[in-house]
Write a protein that holds these residues in place. Structure first.
Motif, PDB file in Angstrom:
ATOM      1  N   CYS A 243      65.203  33.225  47.919  1.00  0.00           N
ATOM      2  CA  CYS A 243      65.878  33.817  46.766  1.00  0.00           C
ATOM      3  C   CYS A 243      66.628  32.719  46.009  1.00  0.00           C
ATOM      4  N   PRO A 244      66.494  32.651  44.671  1.00  0.00           N
ATOM      5  CA  PRO A 244      67.205  31.607  43.926  1.00  0.00           C
ATOM      6  C   PRO A 244      68.715  31.846  43.859  1.00  0.00           C
ATOM      7  N   TYR A 245      69.160  33.078  44.076  1.00  0.00           N
ATOM      8  CA  TYR A 245      70.595  33.360  44.064  1.00  0.00           C
ATOM      9  C   TYR A 245      71.259  32.991  45.389  1.00  0.00           C
ATOM     10  N   ASP A 246      70.594  33.293  46.498  1.00  0.00           N
ATOM     11  CA  ASP A 246      71.173  33.070  47.815  1.00  0.00           C
ATOM     12  C   ASP A 246      70.090  32.496  48.725  1.00  0.00           C
ATOM     13  N   PRO A 247      70.173  31.221  49.113  1.00  0.00           N
ATOM     14  CA  PRO A 247      69.107  30.606  49.908  1.00  0.00           C
ATOM     15  C   PRO A 247      68.944  31.202  51.298  1.00  0.00           C
ATOM     16  N   VAL A 248      69.881  32.029  51.744  1.00  0.00           N
ATOM     17  CA  VAL A 248      69.751  32.677  53.046  1.00  0.00           C
ATOM     18  C   VAL A 248      68.733  33.818  52.968  1.00  0.00           C
ATOM     19  N   HIS A 249      68.569  34.380  51.785  1.00  0.00           N
ATOM     20  CA  HIS A 249      67.614  35.486  51.611  1.00  0.00           C
ATOM     21  C   HIS A 249      66.191  34.936  51.586  1.00  0.00           C
ATOM     22  N   ARG A 250      65.382  35.406  52.504  1.00  0.00           N
ATOM     23  CA  ARG A 250      63.964  35.037  52.552  1.00  0.00           C
ATOM     24  C   ARG A 250      63.173  36.330  52.523  1.00  0.00           C
TER      25      ARG A 250
ATOM     26  N   SER B 187      58.905  36.567  35.143  1.00  0.00           N
ATOM     27  CA  SER B 187      60.278  37.019  35.363  1.00  0.00           C
ATOM     28  C   SER B 187      60.794  36.695  36.765  1.00  0.00           C
ATOM     29  N   THR B 188      59.936  36.290  37.678  1.00  0.00           N
ATOM     30  CA  THR B 188      60.409  35.930  39.012  1.00  0.00           C
ATOM     31  C   THR B 188      60.809  34.460  39.096  1.00  0.00           C
ATOM     32  N   HIS B 189      60.612  33.697  38.025  1.00  0.00           N
ATOM     33  CA  HIS B 189      61.048  32.307  38.005  1.00  0.00           C
ATOM     34  C   HIS B 189      62.470  32.274  37.449  1.00  0.00           C
ATOM     35  N   LEU B 190      63.432  31.879  38.271  1.00  0.00           N
ATOM     36  CA  LEU B 190      64.822  31.761  37.857  1.00  0.00           C
ATOM     37  C   LEU B 190      65.272  30.324  38.039  1.00  0.00           C
ATOM     38  N   HIS B 191      65.922  29.793  37.017  1.00  0.00           N
ATOM     39  CA  HIS B 191      66.411  28.415  37.073  1.00  0.00           C
ATOM     40  C   HIS B 191      67.756  28.335  36.376  1.00  0.00           C
ATOM     41  N   ASN B 192      68.471  27.225  36.621  1.00  0.00           N
ATOM     42  CA  ASN B 192      69.704  26.962  35.901  1.00  0.00           C
ATOM     43  C   ASN B 192      69.372  26.722  34.435  1.00  0.00           C
ATOM     44  N   VAL B 193      70.353  26.898  33.593  1.00  0.00           N
ATOM     45  CA  VAL B 193      70.146  26.698  32.159  1.00  0.00           C
ATOM     46  C   VAL B 193      69.679  25.268  31.899  1.00  0.00           C
ATOM     47  N   ALA B 194      70.230  24.303  32.604  1.00  0.00           N
ATOM     48  CA  ALA B 194      69.863  22.899  32.398  1.00  0.00           C
ATOM     49  C   ALA B 194      68.416  22.621  32.815  1.00  0.00           C
ATOM     50  N   ASP B 195      67.948  23.276  33.860  1.00  0.00           N
ATOM     51  CA  ASP B 195      66.593  23.034  34.366  1.00  0.00           C
ATOM     52  C   ASP B 195      65.526  23.861  33.656  1.00  0.00           C
ATOM     53  N   MET B 196      65.919  24.838  32.855  1.00  0.00           N
ATOM     54  CA  MET B 196      64.938  25.767  32.292  1.00  0.00           C
ATOM     55  C   MET B 196      63.998  25.082  31.305  1.00  0.00           C
ATOM     56  N   GLN B 197      64.491  24.155  30.483  1.00  0.00           N
ATOM     57  CA  GLN B 197      63.607  23.520  29.505  1.00  0.00           C
ATOM     58  C   GLN B 197      62.504  22.732  30.210  1.00  0.00           C
ATOM     59  N   MET B 198      62.841  22.047  31.285  1.00  0.00           N
ATOM     60  CA  MET B 198      61.833  21.312  32.048  1.00  0.00           C
ATOM     61  C   MET B 198      60.854  22.280  32.711  1.00  0.00           C
ATOM     62  N   HIS B 199      61.375  23.401  33.219  1.00  0.00           N
ATOM     63  CA  HIS B 199      60.496  24.379  33.859  1.00  0.00           C
ATOM     64  C   HIS B 199      59.516  24.987  32.847  1.00  0.00           C
ATOM     65  N   VAL B 200      59.996  25.277  31.657  1.00  0.00           N
ATOM     66  CA  VAL B 200      59.127  25.883  30.628  1.00  0.00           C
ATOM     67  C   VAL B 200      57.965  24.956  30.307  1.00  0.00           C
TER      68      VAL B 200
END
Length: 153
Positions: free
Chosen positions: A19-26, A55-68
């Motif tokens: 999970c991108p919100y909580d790394p403990v969630h698998r 919609s399942t791809h979640l990233h920080n605002v800073a990383d989103m442009q590179m992800h796109v």
């Protein structure tokens, strides 16, 4: 006794995603979309942004442009916007024609089936749908007369 007869299969951890919100969630990839909506409520202060292509791809605002720029689901959108610039997703199968003497577009040698006429000729119990109560009562009386005249009731 051999140990391989009694081995029990455990969870296949390589199939799980984090999970991108909580790394403990698998969780399994099929449950990710549902989980993200629930987990987002628990982490309202996180600055996560959804990918416009998945919609399942979640990233920080800073990383989103590179992800796109590198998103694997971007190809579908590019293929939709510019269909002639990219190769098709799957090559089209070669067209093949089967020689046949049948012509399915020609009129059939017999007349078409009319269910209303068939029910009028045969003695089939019908129930008129969608008619007002007076019309249904009239229909039932006509049908009752038709059955009584032909001794089918």
């Amino acid at each position: 006794m051999s140990d391989d007869k009694y081995s029990v299969g455990g969870p296949e951890l390589e199939k799980y995603v984090v999970c991108p919100y909580d790394p403990v969630h698998r969780l399994l990839p099929t449950r990710l979309a549902w989980h993200l909506t629930r987990c987002a409520r628990n982490h309202p202060s996180s600055k996560m942004v959804h990918c416009p292509f998945n919609s399942t791809h979640l990233h920080n605002v800073a990383d989103m442009q590179m992800h796109v720029m590198e998103c694997p689901n971007r190809a579908g959108m590019e293929r939709y916007k510019y269909p002639d610039k990219l190769p098709p997703a799957e090559p089209k199968a070669g067209q093949f024609l089967v020689e046949s003497s049948e012509d399915w577009d020609a009129e059939p040698p017999v007349e078409s089936y009319d269910p209303q006429a068939h029910c009028d000729r045969k003695f089939i119990i019908r129930n008129p749908q969608g008619a007002p109560p007076a019309a249904r009562r009239e229909f039932r009386n006509r049908e009752r007369q038709r059955f009584l005249e032909n001794n089918k009731f």
